[in-house]
Design a protein around this motif. Structure first.
Motif, PDB file in Angstrom:
ATOM      1  N   ASP A  11       0.844  -1.191   0.000  1.00  0.00           N
ATOM      2  CA  ASP A  11       0.000   0.000   0.000  1.00  0.00           C
ATOM      3  C   ASP A  11       0.885   1.249   0.000  1.00  0.00           C
ATOM      4  N   ASP A  12       1.447   1.546  -1.164  1.00  0.00           N
ATOM      5  CA  ASP A  12       2.405   2.640  -1.295  1.00  0.00           C
ATOM      6  C   ASP A  12       1.807   4.010  -0.998  1.00  0.00           C
ATOM      7  N   ASP A  13       0.545   4.228  -1.359  1.00  0.00           N
ATOM      8  CA  ASP A  13      -0.063   5.534  -1.133  1.00  0.00           C
ATOM      9  C   ASP A  13      -0.216   5.805   0.362  1.00  0.00           C
ATOM     10  N   LEU A  14      -0.637   4.800   1.105  1.00  0.00           N
ATOM     11  CA  LEU A  14      -0.751   4.953   2.552  1.00  0.00           C
ATOM     12  C   LEU A  14       0.624   5.165   3.177  1.00  0.00           C
ATOM     13  N   LEU A  15       1.606   4.426   2.717  1.00  0.00           N
ATOM     14  CA  LEU A  15       2.972   4.598   3.221  1.00  0.00           C
ATOM     15  C   LEU A  15       3.466   6.009   2.938  1.00  0.00           C
ATOM     16  N   ALA A  16       3.186   6.520   1.759  1.00  0.00           N
ATOM     17  CA  ALA A  16       3.601   7.888   1.409  1.00  0.00           C
ATOM     18  C   ALA A  16       2.950   8.906   2.350  1.00  0.00           C
ATOM     19  N   ALA A  17       1.693   8.705   2.691  1.00  0.00           N
ATOM     20  CA  ALA A  17       1.012   9.604   3.621  1.00  0.00           C
ATOM     21  C   ALA A  17       1.655   9.527   5.000  1.00  0.00           C
ATOM     22  N   GLU A  18       1.990   8.327   5.446  1.00  0.00           N
ATOM     23  CA  GLU A  18       2.643   8.159   6.743  1.00  0.00           C
ATOM     24  C   GLU A  18       4.009   8.846   6.771  1.00  0.00           C
ATOM     25  N   VAL A  19       4.738   8.749   5.670  1.00  0.00           N
ATOM     26  CA  VAL A  19       6.036   9.427   5.583  1.00  0.00           C
ATOM     27  C   VAL A  19       5.832  10.938   5.651  1.00  0.00           C
ATOM     28  N   ALA A  20       4.851  11.437   4.911  1.00  0.00           N
ATOM     29  CA  ALA A  20       4.583  12.876   4.889  1.00  0.00           C
ATOM     30  C   ALA A  20       4.219  13.406   6.274  1.00  0.00           C
ATOM     31  N   LEU A  21       3.547  12.596   7.068  1.00  0.00           N
ATOM     32  CA  LEU A  21       3.155  12.999   8.418  1.00  0.00           C
ATOM     33  C   LEU A  21       4.229  12.718   9.466  1.00  0.00           C
ATOM     34  N   GLY A  22       5.275  12.000   9.064  1.00  0.00           N
ATOM     35  CA  GLY A  22       6.344  11.677  10.005  1.00  0.00           C
ATOM     36  C   GLY A  22       5.959  10.616  11.023  1.00  0.00           C
ATOM     37  N   LEU A  23       5.114   9.672  10.623  1.00  0.00           N
ATOM     38  CA  LEU A  23       4.615   8.661  11.553  1.00  0.00           C
ATOM     39  C   LEU A  23       5.505   7.443  11.703  1.00  0.00           C
ATOM     40  N   LEU A  24       6.447   7.255  10.802  1.00  0.00           N
ATOM     41  CA  LEU A  24       7.269   6.045  10.843  1.00  0.00           C
ATOM     42  C   LEU A  24       8.412   6.190  11.835  1.00  0.00           C
ATOM     43  N   GLU A  25       8.813   5.053  12.388  1.00  0.00           N
ATOM     44  CA  GLU A  25       9.925   5.022  13.341  1.00  0.00           C
ATOM     45  C   GLU A  25      10.851   3.868  13.003  1.00  0.00           C
ATOM     46  N   GLY A  26      12.037   3.932  13.541  1.00  0.00           N
ATOM     47  CA  GLY A  26      12.976   2.816  13.460  1.00  0.00           C
ATOM     48  C   GLY A  26      13.306   2.385  12.042  1.00  0.00           C
ATOM     49  N   GLU A  27      13.330   1.070  11.857  1.00  0.00           N
ATOM     50  CA  GLU A  27      13.703   0.496  10.559  1.00  0.00           C
ATOM     51  C   GLU A  27      12.740   0.905   9.451  1.00  0.00           C
TER      52      GLU A  27
END
Length: 64
Positions: A11-27
């Motif tokens: 789900d690349d579009d959802l991942l892109a949104a998460e990146v834009a919001l800074g929601l990802l952590e760690g690896e």
């Protein structure tokens, strides 16, 4: 924190949104940042989401 990824695989579009919001952590964050440098389509999708979120913020500010 769980080892289960926030974003479903593929789900690349959802991942892109998460990146834009800074929601990802760690690896997950490291992998996404590397992908930004290597995948032009993914990078454009993140930029598109950033623009949408900025527009939403501006719209919210105007309503107050």
């Amino acid at each position: 924190m769980s080892d289960t990824p926030i974003t479903p695989a593929g789900d690349d579009d959802l991942l892109a949104a998460e990146v834009a919001l800074g929601l990802l952590e760690g690896e997950d964050r490291v992998a996404a940042r590397a992908r930004l440098l290597q995948d032009r389509d993914f990078s454009r999708s993140v930029a598109d989401w950033q623009e949408r979120f900025v527009a939403m913020g501006v719209s919210l500010m105007r309503s107050y």
